[in-house]
Design a protein around this motif. Structure first.
Motif, PDB file in Angstrom:
ATOM      1  N   ASP A 160       0.846  -1.197   0.000  1.00 42.55           N
ATOM      2  CA  ASP A 160       0.000   0.000   0.000  1.00 42.55           C
ATOM      3  C   ASP A 160       0.884   1.251   0.000  1.00 42.55           C
ATOM      4  OD1 ASP A 160      -2.156   1.643   0.030  1.00 42.55           O
ATOM      5  OD2 ASP A 160      -2.777   1.195   2.084  1.00 42.55           O
ATOM      6  N   TYR A 161       1.585   1.424  -1.120  1.00 37.40           N
ATOM      7  CA  TYR A 161       2.511   2.537  -1.292  1.00 37.40           C
ATOM      8  C   TYR A 161       1.731   3.855  -1.386  1.00 37.40           C
ATOM      9  CZ  TYR A 161       6.188   5.290  -3.559  1.00 37.40           C
ATOM     10  OH  TYR A 161       7.110   6.251  -3.863  1.00 37.40           O
ATOM     11  N   PRO A 162       2.236   4.953  -0.802  1.00 33.82           N
ATOM     12  CA  PRO A 162       3.567   5.141  -0.231  1.00 33.82           C
ATOM     13  C   PRO A 162       3.696   4.798   1.258  1.00 33.82           C
ATOM     14  CG  PRO A 162       2.471   7.236  -0.367  1.00 33.82           C
ATOM     15  CD  PRO A 162       1.529   6.244  -0.985  1.00 33.82           C
ATOM     16  N   ASP A 163       2.571   4.476   1.920  1.00 31.10           N
ATOM     17  CA  ASP A 163       2.684   4.085   3.326  1.00 31.10           C
ATOM     18  C   ASP A 163       3.447   2.768   3.443  1.00 31.10           C
ATOM     19  OD1 ASP A 163       1.982   4.135   6.200  1.00 31.10           O
ATOM     20  OD2 ASP A 163       0.755   2.410   5.670  1.00 31.10           O
ATOM     21  N   GLY A 164       3.095   1.798   2.635  1.00 31.36           N
ATOM     22  CA  GLY A 164       3.834   0.540   2.598  1.00 31.36           C
ATOM     23  C   GLY A 164       5.038   0.654   1.677  1.00 31.36           C
ATOM     24  N   ARG A 165       6.087  -0.093   1.971  1.00 27.87           N
ATOM     25  CA  ARG A 165       7.316  -0.036   1.173  1.00 27.87           C
ATOM     26  C   ARG A 165       7.823  -1.447   0.888  1.00 27.87           C
ATOM     27  NH1 ARG A 165       9.438   5.297   0.205  1.00 27.87           N
ATOM     28  NH2 ARG A 165       7.741   6.656   0.906  1.00 27.87           N
ATOM     29  N   LEU A 166       8.311  -1.640  -0.331  1.00 28.88           N
ATOM     30  CA  LEU A 166       8.719  -2.976  -0.758  1.00 28.88           C
ATOM     31  C   LEU A 166       9.946  -3.460   0.007  1.00 28.88           C
ATOM     32  CD1 LEU A 166       8.421  -5.434  -2.537  1.00 28.88           C
ATOM     33  CD2 LEU A 166       9.621  -4.220  -4.361  1.00 28.88           C
ATOM     34  N   GLY A 167      10.910  -2.587   0.232  1.00 27.90           N
ATOM     35  CA  GLY A 167      12.103  -3.023   0.961  1.00 27.90           C
ATOM     36  C   GLY A 167      11.759  -3.571   2.335  1.00 27.90           C
ATOM     37  N   ALA A 168      10.889  -2.863   3.047  1.00 32.12           N
ATOM     38  CA  ALA A 168      10.457  -3.332   4.366  1.00 32.12           C
ATOM     39  C   ALA A 168       9.689  -4.636   4.249  1.00 32.12           C
ATOM     40  CB  ALA A 168       9.595  -2.265   5.035  1.00 32.12           C
ATOM     41  N   TYR A 169       8.892  -4.765   3.196  1.00 33.25           N
ATOM     42  CA  TYR A 169       8.091  -5.980   3.016  1.00 33.25           C
ATOM     43  C   TYR A 169       8.983  -7.194   2.783  1.00 33.25           C
ATOM     44  CZ  TYR A 169       4.368  -9.046   1.355  1.00 33.25           C
ATOM     45  OH  TYR A 169       3.488 -10.096   1.200  1.00 33.25           O
ATOM     46  N   LEU A 170      10.010  -7.039   1.967  1.00 33.43           N
ATOM     47  CA  LEU A 170      10.926  -8.153   1.723  1.00 33.43           C
ATOM     48  C   LEU A 170      11.619  -8.577   3.015  1.00 33.43           C
ATOM     49  CD1 LEU A 170      12.499  -7.014  -1.672  1.00 33.43           C
ATOM     50  CD2 LEU A 170      10.670  -8.687  -1.316  1.00 33.43           C
ATOM     51  N   GLU A 171      11.997  -7.619   3.840  1.00 32.66           N
ATOM     52  CA  GLU A 171      12.612  -7.950   5.124  1.00 32.66           C
ATOM     53  C   GLU A 171      11.624  -8.678   6.031  1.00 32.66           C
ATOM     54  OE1 GLU A 171      14.109  -4.340   6.766  1.00 32.66           O
ATOM     55  OE2 GLU A 171      15.674  -4.107   5.242  1.00 32.66           O
ATOM     56  N   SER A 172      10.347  -8.266   5.983  1.00 38.67           N
ATOM     57  CA  SER A 172       9.336  -8.945   6.799  1.00 38.67           C
ATOM     58  C   SER A 172       9.129 -10.384   6.344  1.00 38.67           C
ATOM     59  CB  SER A 172       8.010  -8.176   6.726  1.00 38.67           C
ATOM     60  OG  SER A 172       8.132  -6.914   7.343  1.00 38.67           O
ATOM     61  N   LEU A 173       9.143 -10.600   5.034  1.00 38.75           N
ATOM     62  CA  LEU A 173       9.010 -11.968   4.525  1.00 38.75           C
ATOM     63  C   LEU A 173      10.191 -12.833   4.962  1.00 38.75           C
ATOM     64  CD1 LEU A 173       7.662 -11.360   0.906  1.00 38.75           C
ATOM     65  CD2 LEU A 173       6.372 -12.174   2.891  1.00 38.75           C
ATOM     66  N   GLU A 174      11.381 -12.262   4.961  1.00 35.38           N
ATOM     67  CA  GLU A 174      12.554 -13.007   5.436  1.00 35.38           C
ATOM     68  C   GLU A 174      12.390 -13.370   6.913  1.00 35.38           C
ATOM     69  OE1 GLU A 174      15.019 -14.126   3.719  1.00 35.38           O
ATOM     70  OE2 GLU A 174      15.347 -12.852   1.959  1.00 35.38           O
ATOM     71  N   ALA A 245      -2.954  -2.671  -8.069  1.00 36.05           N
ATOM     72  CA  ALA A 245      -1.819  -2.959  -8.948  1.00 36.05           C
ATOM     73  C   ALA A 245      -0.931  -1.735  -9.093  1.00 36.05           C
ATOM     74  CB  ALA A 245      -2.327  -3.427 -10.313  1.00 36.05           C
ATOM     75  N   GLU A 246      -1.540  -0.567  -9.231  1.00 30.77           N
ATOM     76  CA  GLU A 246      -0.744   0.658  -9.373  1.00 30.77           C
ATOM     77  C   GLU A 246       0.009   0.981  -8.085  1.00 30.77           C
ATOM     78  OE1 GLU A 246      -3.066   3.869 -10.883  1.00 30.77           O
ATOM     79  OE2 GLU A 246      -3.422   2.898 -12.831  1.00 30.77           O
ATOM     80  N   ALA A 247      -0.601   0.691  -6.937  1.00 34.68           N
ATOM     81  CA  ALA A 247       0.110   0.902  -5.674  1.00 34.68           C
ATOM     82  C   ALA A 247       1.339   0.011  -5.598  1.00 34.68           C
ATOM     83  CB  ALA A 247      -0.822   0.631  -4.497  1.00 34.68           C
ATOM     84  N   SER A 248       1.199  -1.251  -6.026  1.00 32.14           N
ATOM     85  CA  SER A 248       2.343  -2.163  -6.012  1.00 32.14           C
ATOM     86  C   SER A 248       3.415  -1.716  -6.997  1.00 32.14           C
ATOM     87  CB  SER A 248       1.887  -3.585  -6.337  1.00 32.14           C
ATOM     88  OG  SER A 248       1.196  -4.155  -5.243  1.00 32.14           O
ATOM     89  N   VAL A 249       3.008  -1.221  -8.174  1.00 30.81           N
ATOM     90  CA  VAL A 249       3.990  -0.716  -9.140  1.00 30.81           C
ATOM     91  C   VAL A 249       4.730   0.482  -8.559  1.00 30.81           C
ATOM     92  CG1 VAL A 249       4.255   0.469 -11.354  1.00 30.81           C
ATOM     93  CG2 VAL A 249       2.864  -1.593 -11.197  1.00 30.81           C
TER      94      VAL A 249
END
Length: 259
Positions: A160-174, A245-249
């Motif tokens: 849910d960008y810009p509140d959510g961020r992909l870098g943080a999400y990848l770390e959470s998945l790890e 989809a646009e938020a994820s992009v």
């Protein structure tokens, strides 16, 4: 608050040895069949879901509700929390202070005693900045994790960008992958048997999407807009979830351009 008769059938479904759940009546393209509202032990509710009186009355009646926990800020998880507090007197706790009612904010790493059930709070940002998961290490042989929207029972979640961020999400998945084959108790969709395997699949999916976005940027140019990249990568997506989809992009472009 009323409690069910000892001989009456349980209105909740068993989801693991230490948890039960009730599906909220809010199906949709983003919520799948609806929000899974969980009860840990005798009286800790996780994600009351929408402000639906019948759903909340049922949650209030299933036992001695003493605590209400929130996985993240989205209204399909939080809208009913104030009303459930009115019905039960139980404090509501979330990572974000604005979603706490009568309780203090959750702290990453804290351990909650939910009527004898150990609940470990894990900050798992990415889907949103305030996303948390709840680890129950004693829930069955491999434990369980209530993952909110960080991991779903079917499909993949959005950033849910810009509140959510992909870098943080990848770390959470790890972080979740490292917990091993725990039972996945998601906020939407069916229960899954192996957290490590699901987190691994999510990481692979994100890697594939990033490859697709890189290819789109090579074709469209480095200054391509979110809409252009979404047309290229998510061209066949249902219009009802085009915004997601646009938020994820947006999150993917932010991640790649910050590397």
């Amino acid at each position: 608050m009323t409690t069910p008769d000892a001989g009456s059938p349980d209105p909740l479904k068993r989801s693991s040895p230490l948890t039960r759940f009730r599906l909220a009546p809010n199906p949709g393209p983003m919520s799948l069949e609806g929000t899974n509202s969980y009860v840990i032990g005798a009286g800790t509710v996780v994600d009351p879901g929408p402000d639906d009186e019948a759903h909340l009355q049922l949650l209030a009646s299933v036992g001695d509700v003493r605590l209400i926990l929130i996985t993240h800020r989205h209204p399909d998880h939080t809208a009913g929390s104030e009303r459930l507090r009115e019905l039960t007197g139980a404090p509501v706790r979330a990572l974000a202070a604005e979603h706490c009612h009568g309780g203090r904010p959750l702290v990453d790493g804290e351990v909650i005693d939910a009527d004898g059930v150990e609940v470990r709070v894990l900050a798992t940002p990415g889907h949103t900045s305030d996303s948390v998961s709840f680890h129950l290490p004693d829930d069955g042989i491999n434990g369980s994790v209530l993952t909110g929207d960080t991991i779903l029972g079917r499909g993949t979640t959005i950033i849910d960008y810009p509140d959510g961020r992909l870098g943080a999400y990848l770390e959470s998945l790890e972080l979740l992958r490292a917990l091993g084959p725990a039972t996945v108790l998601p906020a939407h969709g069916p229960i899954l048997p192996d957290l490590s395997a699901v987190a691994e699949a999510y990481l692979e999916h994100r890697s594939q999407r990033l490859t697709q976005v890189r290819a789109a940027l090579q074709e469209l140019g480095p200054e391509a807009t979110v809409e252009q990249v979404a047309d290229h990568v998510y061209g066949d997506v249902d219009p009802l979830v085009r915004g997601a989809a646009e938020a994820s992009v947006g999150a993917q472009l932010d991640y790649l351009r910050s590397e």
